[in-house]
Design a protein around this motif. Structure first.
Motif, mmCIF file in Angstrom:
data_model
loop_
_atom_site.group_PDB
_atom_site.id
_atom_site.type_symbol
_atom_site.label_atom_id
_atom_site.label_comp_id
_atom_site.label_asym_id
_atom_site.label_seq_id
_atom_site.Cartn_x
_atom_site.Cartn_y
_atom_site.Cartn_z
ATOM 1 N N GLU A 80 0.839 -1.194 0.000
ATOM 2 C CA GLU A 80 0.000 0.000 0.000
ATOM 3 C C GLU A 80 0.877 1.248 0.000
ATOM 4 N N PRO A 81 0.542 2.263 -0.827
ATOM 5 C CA PRO A 81 1.340 3.494 -0.832
ATOM 6 C C PRO A 81 1.313 4.167 0.531
ATOM 7 N N ALA A 82 2.471 4.629 0.981
ATOM 8 C CA ALA A 82 2.539 5.327 2.271
ATOM 9 C C ALA A 82 2.090 6.773 2.098
ATOM 10 N N GLU A 83 1.612 7.361 3.193
ATOM 11 C CA GLU A 83 1.185 8.759 3.166
ATOM 12 C C GLU A 83 1.657 9.453 4.435
ATOM 13 N N LEU A 84 2.244 10.629 4.265
ATOM 14 C CA LEU A 84 2.643 11.463 5.393
ATOM 15 C C LEU A 84 2.131 12.875 5.148
ATOM 16 N N ALA A 96 9.798 10.319 -1.025
ATOM 17 C CA ALA A 96 8.554 10.004 -1.731
ATOM 18 C C ALA A 96 8.060 8.611 -1.374
ATOM 19 N N ASP A 97 8.980 7.652 -1.240
ATOM 20 C CA ASP A 97 8.593 6.296 -0.895
ATOM 21 C C ASP A 97 7.968 6.238 0.494
ATOM 22 N N ALA A 98 8.395 7.122 1.390
ATOM 23 C CA ALA A 98 7.837 7.172 2.746
ATOM 24 C C ALA A 98 6.490 7.874 2.781
ATOM 25 N N GLY A 99 6.081 8.481 1.675
ATOM 26 C CA GLY A 99 4.777 9.113 1.602
ATOM 27 C C GLY A 99 4.773 10.611 1.800
ATOM 28 N N ALA A 100 5.945 11.220 1.960
ATOM 29 C CA ALA A 100 5.997 12.669 2.125
ATOM 30 C C ALA A 100 5.817 13.358 0.768
ATOM 31 N N SER A 129 9.962 28.459 2.767
ATOM 32 C CA SER A 129 9.383 28.592 4.101
ATOM 33 C C SER A 129 8.161 27.706 4.298
ATOM 34 N N ARG A 130 7.536 27.290 3.217
ATOM 35 C CA ARG A 130 6.326 26.472 3.331
ATOM 36 C C ARG A 130 6.630 24.996 3.592
ATOM 37 N N ALA A 131 7.870 24.587 3.403
ATOM 38 C CA ALA A 131 8.237 23.185 3.657
ATOM 39 C C ALA A 131 8.346 22.932 5.153
ATOM 40 N N ASP A 132 8.126 21.691 5.557
ATOM 41 C CA ASP A 132 8.261 21.304 6.957
ATOM 42 C C ASP A 132 9.715 20.991 7.320
ATOM 43 N N VAL A 133 10.492 20.559 6.340
ATOM 44 C CA VAL A 133 11.916 20.290 6.518
ATOM 45 C C VAL A 133 12.576 20.459 5.156
ATOM 46 N N LEU A 134 13.810 20.924 5.147
ATOM 47 C CA LEU A 134 14.520 21.180 3.900
ATOM 48 C C LEU A 134 15.784 20.327 3.813
ATOM 49 N N ILE A 135 15.993 19.737 2.644
ATOM 50 C CA ILE A 135 17.263 19.089 2.308
ATOM 51 C C ILE A 135 17.924 19.959 1.257
ATOM 52 N N VAL A 136 19.139 20.395 1.521
ATOM 53 C CA VAL A 136 19.820 21.303 0.595
ATOM 54 C C VAL A 136 21.146 20.684 0.167
ATOM 55 N N ASP A 176 3.808 14.617 11.096
ATOM 56 C CA ASP A 176 2.568 13.930 10.762
ATOM 57 C C ASP A 176 1.882 13.416 12.022
ATOM 58 N N GLY A 177 2.664 12.851 12.942
ATOM 59 C CA GLY A 177 2.102 12.334 14.175
ATOM 60 C C GLY A 177 1.571 13.430 15.081
ATOM 61 N N ALA A 178 2.197 14.596 15.069
ATOM 62 C CA ALA A 178 1.760 15.710 15.915
ATOM 63 C C ALA A 178 0.405 16.250 15.485
ATOM 64 N N GLY A 179 0.062 16.007 14.213
ATOM 65 C CA GLY A 179 -1.214 16.510 13.708
ATOM 66 C C GLY A 179 -2.394 15.606 13.983
ATOM 67 N N GLU A 180 -2.133 14.437 14.562
ATOM 68 C CA GLU A 180 -3.218 13.475 14.823
ATOM 69 C C GLU A 180 -4.000 13.849 16.080
#
Length: 250
Positions: free
Chosen positions: A110-114, A139-143, A167-174, A246-250
């Protein structure tokens, strides 16, 4: 344990998958695979193709799909990818390759979703393959992945034009090579966690990613830094942050 043994006896669970559930890992023809890492750490075990024969990579991929429903393979070349393709030919598994990273998913996966967004930034085109590796992991983790390419500090306006989007991202990889300044600059412009990835581009003194790594480690802005070309590690770190959000929003 009894439920697992009864499922094996009923033909509902393969012995290999049962071994993974009981022991946490499976010993196959190409070595051990940590099938429980995803549940234990929130990130999957990856198969590093570099240094392995194509046959070993294909065997480990088959074990991963059988026990976890998915195989994530990094640093794979065309020969290794062909061996994996042959191993799963005629089956229901889907294959998705981006650069040197390959994901194989079983039919029942099943596709993951975050509910989180990872911003993925490159300073230039040469940083693309490392960013590709991080993108596949996220992407594989659903983000959700928002990729912004070619915004290096050689023309700072390109970076400044993207501040609102960053600024709209929750975390940045640079990802940045040469002197590795881009993660430092971005970390000074946004209130988002930044993961810097030094890339082994550049030449002369400090080439091969050494200057980029040193620069990020010496950054006067707050950021995390992974090893040179470690797109997989950066992707996994971003996934852990995304899972927490994702967990904090539950």
């Amino acid at each position: 344990m009894r439920d697992i043994l009864e499922a094996v006896a009923a033909g509902e669970l393969s012995p290999v998958r049962a071994e993974a559930e009981l022991a946490g890992y499976v010993t196959g023809e190409a070595g051990r695979f940590d099938a429980a890492r995803g549940e234990r750490r929130g990130i999957p075990e990856a198969i590093l193709a570099e240094g392995k024969t194509p046959e070993q990579v294909a065997s480990l991929a088959a074990t991963a799909v059988e026990t976890t429903g998915r195989a994530l393979i990094t640093r794979i070349d065309d020969e290794g990818a062909a061996a994996v393709e042959d191993r799963f030919a005629g089956g229901d598994a889907t294959r998705e390759r981006r650069g040197s990273t390959l994901v194989v998913r079983g039919a029942d996966r099943e596709p993951a979703e975050l509910a989180a967004t990872v911003g993925l930034v490159t300073a230039g085109t040469v940083d693309g393959p490392v960013a590709d590796e991080a993108e596949v992991v996220c992407a594989d983790a659903g983000a959700s992945v928002d990729r912004i390419d070619d915004v290096g500090v050689a023309a700072l306006d390109r970076t400044l034009d993207q501040v609102d989007r960053l600024s709209r991202a929750d975390v940045l990889i640079v990802c940045a090579g040469r002197e590795g300044a881009l993660p430092t600059v971005i970390a000074g412009l946004v209130d988002t966690p930044v993961i810097g990835v030094p890339v082994s581009s550049g030449y002369g003194f400090g080439g091969d990613g050494r200057a980029a790594l040193s620069g990020m480690l010496q950054s006067c802005t707050v950021l995390s830094v992974v090893n040179v070309d470690a797109g997989f590690v950066a992707g996994c770190q971003a996934v852990l942050i995304a899972r927490a959000i994702d967990g904090a929003g539950e």
